[in-house]
Write a protein that holds these residues in place. Structure first.
Motif, short mmCIF file in Angstrom:
data_model
loop_
_atom_site.label_atom_id
_atom_site.label_comp_id
_atom_site.label_asym_id
_atom_site.label_seq_id
_atom_site.Cartn_x
_atom_site.Cartn_y
_atom_site.Cartn_z
N VAL A 199 -9.80 27.22 -27.79
CA VAL A 199 -8.56 27.95 -27.55
C VAL A 199 -7.41 26.95 -27.51
O VAL A 199 -7.60 25.75 -27.28
N GLU A 200 -6.22 27.48 -27.70
CA GLU A 200 -5.02 26.65 -27.61
C GLU A 200 -4.30 26.94 -26.31
O GLU A 200 -4.11 28.10 -25.94
N ILE A 201 -3.91 25.89 -25.62
CA ILE A 201 -3.14 26.02 -24.39
C ILE A 201 -1.69 25.67 -24.69
O ILE A 201 -1.40 24.65 -25.32
N LEU A 202 -0.78 26.53 -24.24
CA LEU A 202 0.65 26.33 -24.48
C LEU A 202 1.25 25.58 -23.30
O LEU A 202 1.46 26.15 -22.24
N TYR A 203 1.50 24.30 -23.49
CA TYR A 203 2.07 23.49 -22.42
C TYR A 203 3.59 23.56 -22.48
O TYR A 203 4.21 23.08 -23.43
N THR A 204 4.17 24.18 -21.47
CA THR A 204 5.62 24.27 -21.35
C THR A 204 6.05 23.53 -20.10
O THR A 204 5.23 23.18 -19.25
N ASP A 205 7.35 23.28 -19.99
CA ASP A 205 7.86 22.64 -18.77
C ASP A 205 7.49 23.45 -17.54
O ASP A 205 7.13 22.90 -16.50
N TYR A 206 7.56 24.78 -17.69
CA TYR A 206 7.24 25.64 -16.54
C TYR A 206 5.76 25.55 -16.18
O TYR A 206 5.40 25.34 -15.02
N SER A 207 4.89 25.71 -17.18
CA SER A 207 3.46 25.68 -16.87
C SER A 207 3.04 24.32 -16.34
O SER A 207 2.16 24.24 -15.46
N MET A 208 3.65 23.27 -16.83
CA MET A 208 3.32 21.94 -16.32
C MET A 208 3.75 21.78 -14.88
O MET A 208 3.09 21.10 -14.09
N SER A 209 4.85 22.42 -14.51
CA SER A 209 5.30 22.32 -13.12
C SER A 209 4.36 23.04 -12.17
O SER A 209 4.36 22.77 -10.97
N LYS A 210 3.55 23.96 -12.72
CA LYS A 210 2.60 24.71 -11.90
C LYS A 210 1.22 24.07 -11.89
O LYS A 210 0.30 24.59 -11.28
N GLY A 211 1.05 22.96 -12.58
CA GLY A 211 -0.25 22.35 -12.72
C GLY A 211 -0.80 21.81 -11.42
O GLY A 211 -0.09 21.57 -10.44
N GLN A 212 -2.13 21.60 -11.41
CA GLN A 212 -2.83 21.11 -10.24
C GLN A 212 -2.78 19.58 -10.18
O GLN A 212 -3.03 18.91 -11.17
N PRO A 213 -2.48 19.00 -9.03
CA PRO A 213 -2.47 17.56 -8.90
C PRO A 213 -3.87 16.97 -8.95
O PRO A 213 -4.86 17.68 -8.85
N LEU A 214 -3.91 15.65 -9.10
CA LEU A 214 -5.18 14.94 -9.22
C LEU A 214 -6.10 15.23 -8.04
O LEU A 214 -7.30 15.45 -8.21
N VAL A 215 -5.57 15.27 -6.83
CA VAL A 215 -6.42 15.47 -5.65
C VAL A 215 -7.14 16.80 -5.72
O VAL A 215 -8.28 16.93 -5.28
#
Length: 232
Positions: A199-215
């Motif tokens: 599948v293709e994931i659409l990486y946008t500024d918004y979705s990246m801001s919602k991403g999970q941190p490393l921890v």
């Protein structure tokens, strides 16, 4: 295509503080599928109202319980609806594509499978994927005994399509992000037939801001291992 082809399909969208994009996400899904349930997981904004106004069924958690709990609530709601036979989990932040869901449903109904899990790593990692995620997600899959057993490369992809057998047997106990590891473990425990679908994931500024941190990625691994030990 709407109508008879997908009348038995339910799309489950867990959402937390997604008022910025939820209307567009729901509208996109409803352009193909008639049955969408959005689980508002204790949002502090008007996610629930916007999802409802966009045409989704809406179930609300009074407090934030975590994505695992929201998915479980959504699946329980969907499987209670008459005629529901195929189910999909779909992220609320705009990263997933409806055409991927359509292709996964077609494959699920044609092949001898119970569940399809999306993967970003069928070939090379997407060029636009942040470096940390390119390293972290395959590492999580390799550290998970269940993922290794099933030979999954992207077990924590939120895009999944599954049949009634899986929906009826799904009883997530891990409310947070570790639910993804739990789903894989439950697949192994029940002997469900599983495959991955590119599948293709659409990486946008918004979705990246919602991403999970490393921890959180590290916690996912250890929560999954803890659950495995507790069930022995």
């Amino acid at each position: 295509m709407r109508g008879n082809r997908y009348e038995d399909v339910w799309i489950v969208i867990p959402a937390f503080n997604e008022a910025t994009v939820i209307s567009d996400v729901v509208a996109d899904v409803l352009s193909v599928f008639d049955n969408v349930v959005c689980v508002d997981d204790g949002s502090r904004d008007d996610t629930a109202e916007r999802a409802w106004r966009s045409g989704a069924h809406v179930v609300r958690h009074p407090v934030n319980l975590g994505q695992g709990a929201a998915i479980q609530t959504g699946v329980e709601y969907a499987r209670s609806r008459p005629g529901a036979a195929i189910f999909a989990t779909f992220d609320a932040d705009g990263q997933h594509r409806v055409q991927d869901v359509m292709r996964m449903i077609d494959r699920l109904t044609k092949e001898d499978l119970d569940i399809l899990v999306g993967t970003r790593f069928a070939n090379e990692a997407p060029a636009d994927m942040p470096l940390l995620r390119r390293v972290l997600f395959p590492l999580i899959a390799k550290l998970s005994p269940a993922s290794r057993k099933l030979k999954l490369t992207d077990a924590h992809n939120g895009l999944r399509v599954f049949n009634r057998t899986v929906a009826d047997g799904l009883n997530l106990t891990m409310n947070g992000m570790a639910h993804a590891s739990e789903i894989i473990a439950v697949i192994v425990e029940n002997g469900w037939r599983v495959a991955e679908e590119p599948v293709e994931i659409l990486y946008t500024d918004y979705s990246m801001s919602k991403g999970q941190p490393l921890v959180n990625g590290v916690n996912i691994v250890f929560d999954g291992l803890l659950r495995r030990r507790m069930r022995r």
